[in-house]
Scaffold this active site. Sequence first.
Site, PDB file in Angstrom:
ATOM      1  CG  HIS A 154      21.463  -0.772 -27.886  1.00 21.00           C
ATOM      2  ND1 HIS A 154      20.892  -1.802 -28.627  1.00 21.00           N
ATOM      3  CD2 HIS A 154      21.690   0.238 -28.780  1.00 21.00           C
ATOM      4  CE1 HIS A 154      20.769  -1.435 -29.879  1.00 21.00           C
ATOM      5  NE2 HIS A 154      21.254  -0.195 -30.009  1.00 21.00           N
ATOM      6  CB  SER A 159      -0.962  -0.034   1.193  1.00 16.65           C
ATOM      7  OG  SER A 159      -1.901   1.019   1.108  1.00 16.65           O
ATOM      8  CG  ASP A 218      -7.023  -2.329  -3.496  1.00 18.36           C
ATOM      9  OD1 ASP A 218      -7.570  -1.480  -2.768  1.00 18.36           O
ATOM     10  OD2 ASP A 218      -5.822  -2.638  -3.388  1.00 18.36           O
TER      11      ASP A 218
END
Length: 620
Positions: free
Chosen positions: A569, A417, A492
């Site tokens: 890269h 949270s 949630d």
Amino acid sequence: MSHDSSNSPRSKRLQLISDYGCTRSSKCRKPCSRSAETVSTRREAEPVRADVKGTQHLSGPGRAGLTGGPAAGRAAARAGAMAKLLSCVLGPRLYKIYRERDSERAPSSVPGTPTSVTNPHSSSWASVFWSISYYSSPFAFFYLYRKGYLSLSKVVPFSHYAGTLLLLLAGVACLRGIGRWTNPQYRQFITILEATHRNHSAENKRQLANYNFDFRSWPVDFHWEEPSSRKESRGGPSRRGVALLRPEPLHRGTADTFLNRVKKLPCQITSYLVAHTLGRRMLYPGSVYLLQKALMPVLLQGQARLVEECHGRRAKLLACDGNEIDTMFVDRRGTAEPQGQKLVICCEGNAGFYEVGCVSTPLEAGYSVLGWNHPGFAGSTGVPFPQNEANAMDVVVQFAIHRLGFQPEDIILYAWSIGGFTATWAAMSYPDISAVILDASFDDLVPLALKVMPDSWRGLVTRTVRQHLNLNNAEQLCRYQGPVLLIRRTRDEIITTTVPEDIMSNRGNDLLLKFLQHRYPRVMAEEGLRVVRQWLEASSQLEEASIYSRWEVEEDWCLSVLRSYQAEHGPEFPWSVGEDMSADGRRQLALFLAQKHLNNFEATHCTPLPTQNFQMPWHL
């Protein structure tokens, strides 16, 4: 009638014994056959009998030893007893004595089972009443003023009542001290505590760890300035605090003249008052004193479990702002489990404590765990503003590295949270951290704050959050280069901006999208962004698999593309992979990356995360 005791027969007999060790006539000068040991014994025993009968005619060192030694000893004993009584009166509250542990034996007088010395619930009533009186004092003062009770003629009698009350409270404190003084367990505890404050030896700290008491009296175990190399390597925090990412101004290009500052002043004062009164307590309800008192029995039980069953070690850390941070460390490096070599630093939610928080998940998984409480939570001091939170997190990480001996490559950040703010700050500030796991976290606080406040307060809420409560998790996470895993709760009810059933309003989605757009901007272009949003709308694993298979994602191809780019890269983000790729290839790669960085957990916000869902983040 006066009597000269020095000329008595008994006195002459004692003098003969003292001089010659013999009881014969004074004219006898023959050597006595009695042993020196017998003479010495009688020489020591006779003054005792003389003292009992009241004859104190002996002189010399013997007399000084009889009169001065015991008297001085009794005076020292009385002084020591008074000092111990004063220590008991002023000493901290002792909650519990932990039972003996196999690896660390407690003192012999400590019981073998948990002993509750005081009832924390009943003993905290005075603190609760004081807290209520403190917060209601402005209203009481205003009431008394309106009723005319603050005049001189009425204040004087009131002062008499207040003085009587103070005397009663002092008497109660003395009675409590006497009760502690008669308790051998408390006397032993206060002796160990005083010895630890004088000498921070390992043995004193080991003995003190067997007691759970008011953490304000716990000695500091680690100081933020203790690492000698931090100022050379990172510049080190100052007493004003560690560095934070500052929000951009609301109106760009506006000249910051004196007139504009004067115009903004009322709004700034209002934002400050809102943040330091209502806002902070709404954002961190765990810092409310009355709530902590209500949870005290549960917190003490959680501490006892961590210490007695998990062999946890409690420590007090001093942050750069002066706040004292309460921590608990469980070491699993001595076990056969390989994950015990990794340390999981747990960052709790806005009403979470390490005693009963998310530390249980990595503990059950076999990891070494370091839990800590927010400033103002339980044993930690201060208030949980973003700057104080970052200062606390900094000293926790320093403690893990320099005192506990973990390398940054062996540290995992796990946050639940609102703990995502401190976890992402640590990941940004310590780039060598091994991994970051964010459970039920969000990208930014402003949308969630607007959800619970009236629409007419929109400007005030936005300004207050940006200036005083700016929890910019996504911005900080994008500064981290290591592996990241996001866990989204499908039901949630806290970090959704509409209703729990609307899974697309979950701010965890925005955290994932911002994170992927920063690392893979070419892949997360229009086509990739659209297909990832479709995947996030899935409310079940079956729907996710259906979308995944619809676009025929080839995981081996995606892995080969990413590995080839990394080899050419380097690993530094952001990557330009996907720049010369077809739209179909970008969709496949976007879905693959989203599925690797986010796991769904079908539960509400406060449901404990099961051990099987605690997984290490994916990396190439």
